[in-house]
Structure formats: C-alpha cells, structure tokens
Write a protein that holds these residues in place. Structure first.
Motif, PDB file in Angstrom:
ATOM      1  N   HIS A 113       0.837  -1.197   0.000  1.00  0.00           N
ATOM      2  CA  HIS A 113       0.000   0.000   0.000  1.00  0.00           C
ATOM      3  C   HIS A 113       0.879   1.257   0.000  1.00  0.00           C
ATOM      4  CE1 HIS A 113      -2.302   3.247   2.008  1.00  0.00           C
ATOM      5  NE2 HIS A 113      -3.284   2.787   1.234  1.00  0.00           N
ATOM      6  N   ASP A 114       1.908   1.283   0.840  1.00  0.00           N
ATOM      7  CA  ASP A 114       2.788   2.442   0.913  1.00  0.00           C
ATOM      8  C   ASP A 114       3.567   2.642  -0.384  1.00  0.00           C
ATOM      9  OD1 ASP A 114       1.961   2.982   3.450  1.00  0.00           O
ATOM     10  OD2 ASP A 114       3.710   2.149   4.449  1.00  0.00           O
ATOM     11  N   LEU A 140       0.404   2.762  -3.686  1.00  0.00           N
ATOM     12  CA  LEU A 140      -0.843   3.534  -3.647  1.00  0.00           C
ATOM     13  C   LEU A 140      -0.689   4.903  -3.027  1.00  0.00           C
ATOM     14  CD1 LEU A 140      -3.301   0.667  -2.674  1.00  0.00           C
ATOM     15  CD2 LEU A 140      -2.842   1.602  -4.934  1.00  0.00           C
TER      16      LEU A 140
END
Length: 50
Positions: free
Chosen positions: A45-46, A49
């Motif tokens: 995610h880091d 996104l």
C-alpha cells in the motif's frame, strides 16, 4: 509396619524443547503468517498507492 518405598524407578523427566519446536506449532505459524501478510499489505500500500 507398612512398606511405603516404591519398587519402580522414577519416571524420566521430559526433555526441554527448543525454539524450533515452538516454531513448528500450527497456531504460532498461523499467527506469524497473518502478521506477515498484514505487514506485506501495508508495504505494498505504501509503495504503490501513496
């Protein structure tokens, strides 16, 4: 007088298990897998996104 001595040898104590025995237990492996997946999802995610 009543004989209270035991004729049999005392039971041997269990040998202590090491760290590898603890890591081979299914509940611990499931817990570590869940934590690893959560960390992996946070890292993905880091990276992609944000």
């Amino acid at each position: 007088m009543v004989d209270t001595t035991r004729g049999e040898a005392p039971a041997p104590e269990e040998e202590p298990h090491g760290c590898l025995f603890a890591l081979s237990q299914p509940p611990l492996m499931i817990f570590l897998t869940v934590i690893g997946v959560l960390l992996l999802m946070a890292a993905v995610h880091d990276l992609f996104l944000l």
